[in-house]
Design a protein around this motif. Structure first.
Motif, short mmCIF file in Angstrom:
data_model
loop_
_atom_site.label_atom_id
_atom_site.label_comp_id
_atom_site.label_asym_id
_atom_site.label_seq_id
_atom_site.Cartn_x
_atom_site.Cartn_y
_atom_site.Cartn_z
N VAL A 1 3.47 -1.74 -10.24
CA VAL A 1 3.26 -0.32 -9.95
C VAL A 1 4.27 0.57 -10.66
O VAL A 1 3.91 1.63 -11.20
N ALA B 1 4.44 -6.50 -6.85
CA ALA B 1 3.80 -5.19 -6.74
C ALA B 1 4.71 -4.10 -7.31
O ALA B 1 4.25 -3.19 -8.00
N GLU C 1 2.41 1.74 -3.44
CA GLU C 1 1.42 2.26 -4.40
C GLU C 1 1.20 3.76 -4.20
O GLU C 1 1.06 4.52 -5.17
N SER D 1 0.83 -1.21 0.00
CA SER D 1 0.00 0.00 0.00
C SER D 1 0.86 1.26 0.00
O SER D 1 0.58 2.22 -0.72
#
Length: 382
Positions: free
Chosen positions: A84, A80, A43, A40
């Protein structure tokens, strides 16, 4: 354009008495929640102008003991990062590990997850030294871990050593170097033991429970390290780091060259700059508060500072001077639009005259004597 990503995993099985990193001894940890929080935060930060549209050139999982995490969790973070930001095809992806926390299956899993460089905290191959340092692994576990890393397909392997430990001799240091070289890493880090405020060793030192080696003993050990590790085929490229040709730690070069990096995780630091200044910030140190902050606002920033041009110039000099080949005068001018001599001539001249600095072939770097007094040299540029 690209940047480096640092991922902090703060848990350890036990806290070493010399360690001043943000690490927490624990029998268990909220791995799933923490992994989710890391993703999180990534991101969120990836949308910032300093990182948006840039790919990742290196990833470093540090700690703590990142090897306590399951390879699936490490893989989720790497996936991720790829989703991202995008990861460069030849990116260096490093995982720190303690020898007693891995087996062949875990190392194979880490390699499959995308990790291509592993760094073991060997510290010593002497049982008494390991015990003094509070290490919970044995020399044989280090040997087994290094061999398993080779079997798992890691072509890039770093092993850390610590020297100038109370009770240690130059012969002990040479034995450690021979032992580490026998495991055929491509990179060796060798650190002089320091007693940092806030550590158990610092308290013991102040209370007289332990005593540092004399300065001349420490200097003799550092000289032995600087001579013996290169003799084994690893060139010195930074004050504490040695590598086979072309195998320098690319992630750490980001820090020493003053380049942009993003740190995610509890207590992680970040720096975003435009060459002549920038901004540095850091996260909540306690893992529970870090996770709660991410859940509440997608970031866990606990403090920040602006880096003005004068500070950026100073940091560029003393960070690059950690490197054996220092920095090019032309690169300094390109970055700051002024000559090094114009800004730091008054500081550099006495250091040059006293044989601590030298300028050759358009590069400024520490002499052998300067290496032994590096902290004093750096302080002159702060």
């Amino acid at each position: 354009m690209s940047f480096s990503l640092y991922v902090h995993i703060p848990w350890c099985q036990s806290k070493c008495p010399y360690c001043d990193f943000n690490s927490h001894a624990a029998a268990s940890w909220p791995e799933a929640d923490y992994t989710r929080a890391l993703i999180s935060e990534l991101e969120y930060r990836a949308r910032a102008p300093s990182y948006s549209g840039q790919r990742i050139r290196t990833i470093f999982f540090g700690g703590g003991t990142p090897s306590l995490f399951d390879p699936k969790s490490i893989g989720q973070i790497i996936e991720a990062a790829s989703r991202v930001c995008g990861i460069e095809d030849d990116a260096e992806i490093t995982l720190e590990a303690n020898p007693g926390t891995v087996d062949l299956a875990k190392l194979v899993g880490m390699r499959a997850a995308g990790v291509n460089r592993v760094s073991f905290g060997a510290q010593s191959f002497n049982a008494a030294t390991l015990k003094f340092l509070g290490r919970i692994h044995s020399a044989d576990e280090t040997r087994a871990a290094a061999n398993m890393a080779h079997r798992a397909g890691f072509e890039r392997l770093n092993l850390d050593l610590i020297f100038a430990v109370p009770g240690q001799t130059v012969a002990d240091v040479l034995f450690d170097i021979g032992s580490v070289a026998a495991l055929e890493p491509d990179h060796i880090s060798a650190y002089n033991l320091t007693f940092e405020e806030g550590t158990a060793f610092f308290t013991d030192l102040k209370r007289g429970r332990i005593k540092q080696l004399a300065t001349d003993e420490q200097a003799a050990m550092y000289q032995a390290v600087r001579e013996e590790i290169p003799r084994r085929g690893y060139a010195m490229y930074e004050i504490s780091n040695y590598a086979a040709p072309g195998h320098e730690a690319r992630h750490n070069l980001t820090y020493w060259r003053g380049q942009t990096y993003l740190g995610i995780g509890a207590g992680a630091h970040s720096y975003a700059g435009d060459g002549r200044g920038g901004r540095r910030w850091w996260n909540e140190k306690l893992p529970a508060r870090y996770i709660a902050a991410i859940d509440a606002r997608a970031h866990a920033e606990a403090g920040a500072e602006s880096i003005d041009e004068a500070t950026a110039q100073s940091e560029y000099v003393f960070l690059n001077l950690r490197l054996r080949d220092g920095f090019a005068l032309a690169d300094f001018h390109d970055r700051f639009g002024r000559n090094f001599e114009c800004i730091f001539g008054g500081v550099a001249t006495p250091l040059l005259n006293h044989g601590l600095l030298t300028i050759e072939r358009g590069r400024v770097f520490l002499t052998d004597r300067g290496l032994e007094m590096a902290d004093s040299v750096f302080a002159e540029f702060v």
